[in-house]
Scaffold this motif. Structure first.
Motif, short mmCIF file in Angstrom:
data_model
loop_
_atom_site.label_atom_id
_atom_site.label_comp_id
_atom_site.label_asym_id
_atom_site.label_seq_id
_atom_site.Cartn_x
_atom_site.Cartn_y
_atom_site.Cartn_z
N VAL A 149 -3.52 8.02 -45.81
CA VAL A 149 -3.83 9.38 -46.83
C VAL A 149 -2.39 9.70 -47.29
O VAL A 149 -2.58 10.07 -48.55
CB VAL A 149 -4.29 10.34 -45.62
CG1 VAL A 149 -4.30 11.63 -46.55
CG2 VAL A 149 -5.60 10.00 -45.28
N PHE A 150 -1.42 9.80 -46.70
CA PHE A 150 -0.34 10.32 -47.30
C PHE A 150 0.38 9.43 -48.50
O PHE A 150 0.55 9.70 -49.54
CB PHE A 150 1.12 10.42 -46.39
CG PHE A 150 2.40 10.63 -46.94
CD1 PHE A 150 2.64 12.23 -46.85
CD2 PHE A 150 3.40 10.02 -47.12
CE1 PHE A 150 3.70 12.60 -47.50
CE2 PHE A 150 4.46 10.55 -47.77
CZ PHE A 150 4.90 11.55 -47.82
N GLU A 156 0.61 7.15 -54.82
CA GLU A 156 -0.17 6.86 -55.73
C GLU A 156 -0.98 7.83 -56.45
O GLU A 156 -1.42 7.55 -57.51
CB GLU A 156 -1.55 5.96 -55.12
CG GLU A 156 -1.30 4.69 -54.11
CD GLU A 156 -0.38 3.74 -54.49
OE1 GLU A 156 -0.76 3.48 -55.98
OE2 GLU A 156 0.55 3.22 -54.26
N ASP A 157 -0.63 8.97 -56.10
CA ASP A 157 -0.84 10.21 -56.69
C ASP A 157 -2.37 10.12 -57.20
O ASP A 157 -2.75 10.61 -57.98
CB ASP A 157 -0.20 10.11 -58.12
CG ASP A 157 0.12 11.67 -58.62
OD1 ASP A 157 -0.41 12.59 -58.00
OD2 ASP A 157 0.14 11.52 -59.89
N LEU A 158 -3.01 9.96 -56.07
CA LEU A 158 -4.76 10.08 -56.28
C LEU A 158 -5.17 11.40 -55.99
O LEU A 158 -4.45 12.34 -55.22
CB LEU A 158 -5.46 9.20 -55.18
CG LEU A 158 -4.97 7.56 -55.60
CD1 LEU A 158 -6.30 6.74 -54.76
CD2 LEU A 158 -5.48 7.15 -56.95
N ALA A 176 -6.13 18.36 -44.80
CA ALA A 176 -5.58 18.86 -43.75
C ALA A 176 -4.72 17.44 -43.26
O ALA A 176 -3.62 17.98 -42.72
CB ALA A 176 -6.68 19.11 -42.73
N SER A 177 -5.10 16.53 -43.29
CA SER A 177 -4.27 15.44 -43.01
C SER A 177 -3.15 15.05 -43.51
O SER A 177 -1.95 14.88 -42.94
CB SER A 177 -5.05 13.99 -42.99
OG SER A 177 -4.40 12.97 -42.49
N LYS A 184 4.91 16.78 -40.56
CA LYS A 184 5.64 15.72 -39.57
C LYS A 184 6.91 15.19 -39.98
O LYS A 184 7.70 14.91 -39.35
CB LYS A 184 4.68 14.69 -38.95
CG LYS A 184 3.49 15.37 -37.99
CD LYS A 184 2.98 14.08 -37.65
CE LYS A 184 1.55 14.29 -36.60
NZ LYS A 184 0.71 13.23 -36.54
N ILE A 185 6.59 14.65 -41.26
CA ILE A 185 7.72 13.98 -42.09
C ILE A 185 8.94 14.91 -42.35
O ILE A 185 10.13 14.75 -41.92
CB ILE A 185 7.19 13.21 -43.45
CG1 ILE A 185 6.39 12.19 -43.10
CG2 ILE A 185 8.57 12.88 -44.09
CD1 ILE A 185 5.43 11.64 -44.36
#
Lengths: 192, 149
Positions: A149-150, A156-158, A176-177, A184-185
């Motif tokens: 997701v990240f 990819e800038d989707l 949310a993800s 976290k990062i």
């Protein structure tokens, strides 16, 4: 900035509809598929490489993605866009590959992360940016789906709509993800 | 708030291509993928059709060859057999029309192999084959007239 480059073809004048028509025609199918590969190979490979890290593994998975695209072309419904359909196959293939890798070697999640980090450290990089290196290592600590997701959002800038179509997940869950992954990062980068 | 700051900091970063890719990789990848594509149904169907057509042709050829070897032929295959079927009168007429002389005929006949009927046939060839000439020929070819009795 939206990913307009995905809606048009950067390497070809073919419009998506025309390409799909040629893909559906048995006489032009192979030539059209060759065009499709040339158009999407870089995007698919980049997505896969960020997930599996190693080039030769990314090469294998990318080839598998396009073989599956070929095999399921007849089942492609034109109510979804071609690139979201291809991305969906690519994301499924990446997740399946990582899952199989764990099963094959009876690896716990932590060991797979460590293996990916080791693989990451062995790679040749274009960027010598230290923070980028740390970011990549921090990314590998995320669960596979969250990492995916990240990558889709950050690299990819989707849009969340497209991501929802690709991952078959609700927009709310994706938001949310992504935000959790960012947190976290950031924490990981600050702690190093 | 802190979370938004985290997002902003990441968002503000320039996104770079982190991984190096072997030179020429994207020139070769489409070729590798195209080579791995399975044969289409149309091609497969054509191959099957071609296979059955070839099989049918080979089977027919085999049947014809076996038939040729196994079924005894009724056709005469040598010149002697063919000539035996020609009426005697027709042969005499042919020889006369061709202007072939007796000497020429005799030169090509081996009397040791000639049976009685064939020598007797010479009597019908023409007036040249009277008793006198036959005796002369018999003497010339050192044979007896027993065959002519």
């Amino acid at each position: 900035m939206r990913s307009n480059y995905l809606k048009k073809y950067p390497d070809s004048d073919l419009e998506e509809k025309e390409l799909i028509q040629r893909l559906k025609n048995p006489e032009s199918k192979r030539i059209a598929f060759h065009s499709l590969v040339r158009i999407y190979q870089r995007k698919v490979y980049a997505l896969v490489r960020k997930m599996v890290i190693d080039h030769s593994e990314a090469d294998d998975v990318t080839q598998e993605v396009f073989l599956k695209v070929w095999l399921h072309l007849d089942g492609f419904k034109e109510n979804s866009r071609l690139y979201t359909w291809i991305y969906r196959i690519a994301t499924n293939e990446c997740l399946a590959y990582l899952r199989k890798k764990r099963i094959r070697f009876f690896l716990p999640i932590g060991d797979v992360e460590q293996q990916l980090i080791t693989s990451l450290e062995r790679q040749n990089y274009i960027s010598g940016d230290e923070i980028e290196s740390k970011l990549q290592k921090a990314l590998l600590k995320l669960p596979d789906k969250q990492r995916l997701v990240f990558n889709l959002k950050y690299y990819e800038d989707l849009s969340y709509e497209d991501m929802a179509e690709i991952t078959q997940t609700s927009i709310g869950a994706l938001k949310a993800s992504y935000h959790l992954a960012v947190k976290k990062i950031e924490n990981s980068l600050m702690s190093d | 708030m802190k979370h938004e700051n985290h997002s902003k900091r990441l968002e503000q970063r320039e996104r770079k291509d982190y991984f190096a890719i072997p030179e020429g990789y994207f020139d070769e990848l489409p070729i590798k993928i195209m080579e791995r594509l399975p044969v289409s149904r149309e091609s497969k169907a054509w191959n099957q059709l071609w296979f059955w057509q070839l099989s049918g042709s080979l089977f027919l050829t085999a049947v014809l060859l076996i038939g040729y070897w196994l079924i005894p032929t009724q056709m005469p295959l040598n010149a002697e057999s063919l000539l035996a079927e020609v009426p005697r009168e027709a042969i005499i007429e042919y020889i006369q029309n061709q202007g072939i002389g007796t000497d020429e005929i005799m030169e090509n006949i081996s009397l040791e192999e000639v049976e009685f009927d064939e020598v007797y046939l010479l009597h019908d060839v023409g007036p040249f084959f009277d008793k006198k000439n036959i005796d002369r020929l018999l003497e010339q070819y050192q044979t007896t007239d027993e065959l002519l009795q």
